[in-house]
Design an enzyme around this catalytic site. Structure first.
Site, mmCIF file in Angstrom:
data_model
loop_
_atom_site.group_PDB
_atom_site.id
_atom_site.type_symbol
_atom_site.label_atom_id
_atom_site.label_comp_id
_atom_site.label_asym_id
_atom_site.label_seq_id
_atom_site.Cartn_x
_atom_site.Cartn_y
_atom_site.Cartn_z
ATOM 1 C CB ALA A 179 -0.886 -0.063 1.319
ATOM 2 C CB THR A 180 4.132 2.022 1.600
ATOM 3 O OG1 THR A 180 3.771 2.046 2.905
ATOM 4 C CG2 THR A 180 5.074 3.532 1.581
ATOM 5 C CG ASN B 112 -3.616 2.751 10.672
ATOM 6 O OD1 ASN B 112 -3.989 3.859 10.479
ATOM 7 N ND2 ASN B 112 -2.554 2.728 11.331
ATOM 8 C CD GLN C 236 -5.910 -1.702 9.220
ATOM 9 O OE1 GLN C 236 -6.411 -2.750 9.713
ATOM 10 N NE2 GLN C 236 -4.543 -1.807 9.124
ATOM 11 C CB SER D 243 -1.397 -3.926 1.939
ATOM 12 O OG SER D 243 -0.460 -4.479 2.316
ATOM 13 C CG HIS E 284 0.483 -7.515 5.047
ATOM 14 N ND1 HIS E 284 0.695 -7.403 6.446
ATOM 15 C CD2 HIS E 284 1.120 -6.635 4.590
ATOM 16 C CE1 HIS E 284 1.122 -5.880 6.838
ATOM 17 N NE2 HIS E 284 1.224 -5.497 5.354
ATOM 18 C CB CYS F 258 3.639 1.933 10.765
ATOM 19 S SG CYS F 258 2.908 0.576 9.840
#
Length: 368
Positions: free
Chosen positions: A72-73, A148, A176, A192, A194, A312
């Site tokens: 996602a980043t 998140n 999320q 993302s 994961h 994070c």
């Protein structure tokens, strides 16, 4: 060990693992081909990627395309940097980016690095305040679907509308929410793998039809010329399988999470909840107790995996910017913990973890 940190990452689904194994095989299995090669092995790998793309796309709104990224980043960076020319300022410079004050660091830090950045204020319930006006120079609005850290569901439909009315683009981080609830509309959506029981190292940017992005990562011109680099068939296949499983199990997963949430609220009676209890993804329980030493709590509950905040930002020593944005003091923010649960969490796991956490809190004298 009991895992209650689903916002940080989720366990890999067996279906995702099985889908990946074929594309990790060596010479005997012949699943290691480069998907960008024209021979048979390459075409097989490419077909696996396109199947995965279709499966991931099935969780997005109709009318867009999926670009695979490393996560996602990278998807956020591609969206923000790839639209820098949209609605340039009258002085020839780039327009500004308006972001909610509780966005993930990937959004906040990228927006700030690109020049003019406006932070949109957030109400005490954890929702971005839709009564505020967008600054006139806004070219891109970024408001996530589910936070998140505190799990609050944001009024994304309203923010998408406000962006349109201001001739700005709308980027939504749905990391999320993806695979857990229906994804709302946007111009661009970052996800993302994961966070929905897929593998780490892969994500995607969904781009609505008709929106053209500038090339950000140059090279071989893969991914519609927007994201050069050799794709991993194994990661794509795992992502696709996880997305397919999430779509099939969405209702059942949501029911399971609702039951866990209801039980958790009883188990943690007496704790204060951070953020809205109603407008919230139920798999996120962010709570606090006055005087709680969170570091000591985590040390005494070593077999329970939970978070003192966003994974994070852990280790920074700074209070959560999300908890600060909803009006908590530094002390209140540092008295908070986040418990995340989902598909593979059992009721026994939750109850055993709650006993450990509550017993440890009582030993500190902050809970009766």
């Amino acid at each position: 060990m009991i895992y209650l940190d689903y916002q940080a990452t989720t366990p890999l689904a067996p279906e995702a693992r099985d889908a990946m194994l074929r594309w990790l095989d060596g010479p005997d299995g012949a699943g290691f081909g480069n998907p960008h090669s024209p021979h048979r092995m390459g075409r097989q790998a490419a077909a696996a990627i396109e199947l995965a793309r279709d499966r991931v796309a099935a969780l997005f709104p109709a009318g867009g395309k999926v670009i695979f990224t490393s996560g996602a980043t990278e998807a956020v960076n591609l969206a923000m940097r790839g639209t820098r020319s949209h609605r340039s300022g009258s002085d020839g410079g780039e327009g500004a980016i308006s972001v909610s004050a509780i966005e993930h660091a990937a959004v906040l830090d990228t927006a700030k690095s690109l020049g003019r950045c406006h932070e949109l204020n957030v109400a005490k319930n954890g929702q971005c305040n839709t009564k505020q006006d967008l600054p006139a120079d806004t070219r891109l609005v970024a408001v996530m679907q589910v936070n998140n850290e505190i799990g609050t569901i944001q009024p994304t439909v309203d923010w998408h509308r406000k962006a349109k009315e201001s001739n700005a683009l709308y980027l939504c981080d749905v990391v999320q929410a993806f695979g857990k609830m229906e994804v709302t509309g946007a111009d661009m959506i970052a996800v993302s793998a994961h966070k929905l029981h897929g593998p780490k190292g892969i994500g995607a940017l969904w781009i609505r039809n008709g929106l053209e992005l500038d090339e950000v990562q140059t090279g071989g011109g893969q991914e519609s010329g927007l994201r050069s680099g050799t794709l991993s068939p194994a990661l794509c296949a795992g992502f696709g399988a996880a997305a397919h499983e999430a779509k099939e199990r969405m209702s059942a997963d949501m029911d399971h999470v609702e039951k866990l949430w209801t039980r958790a609220r009883d188990l943690f009676d007496g704790w204060d909840i951070n953020g809205s209890e109603e407008a919230r993804y139920r798999g996120n329980l962010n709570i606090r107790r006055k005087g709680l030493d969170v570091n000591r709590l985590m040390s005494e509950c070593r077999t329970v995996m939970f978070s003192a905040g966003s994974a994070c930002a852990s280790g920074s020593g700074r209070p959560s910017h999300v908890l600060k944005a909803i009006g908590l003091s530094d002390k209140q923010a540092k008295n908070s913990i986040r418990l995340g649960f989902g598909r593979y969490t059992t009721m026994d796991d939750l109850e055993a973890a709650a006993k450990q956490i509550n017993d440890a809190a009582r030993s500190q004298g902050v809970l009766q």
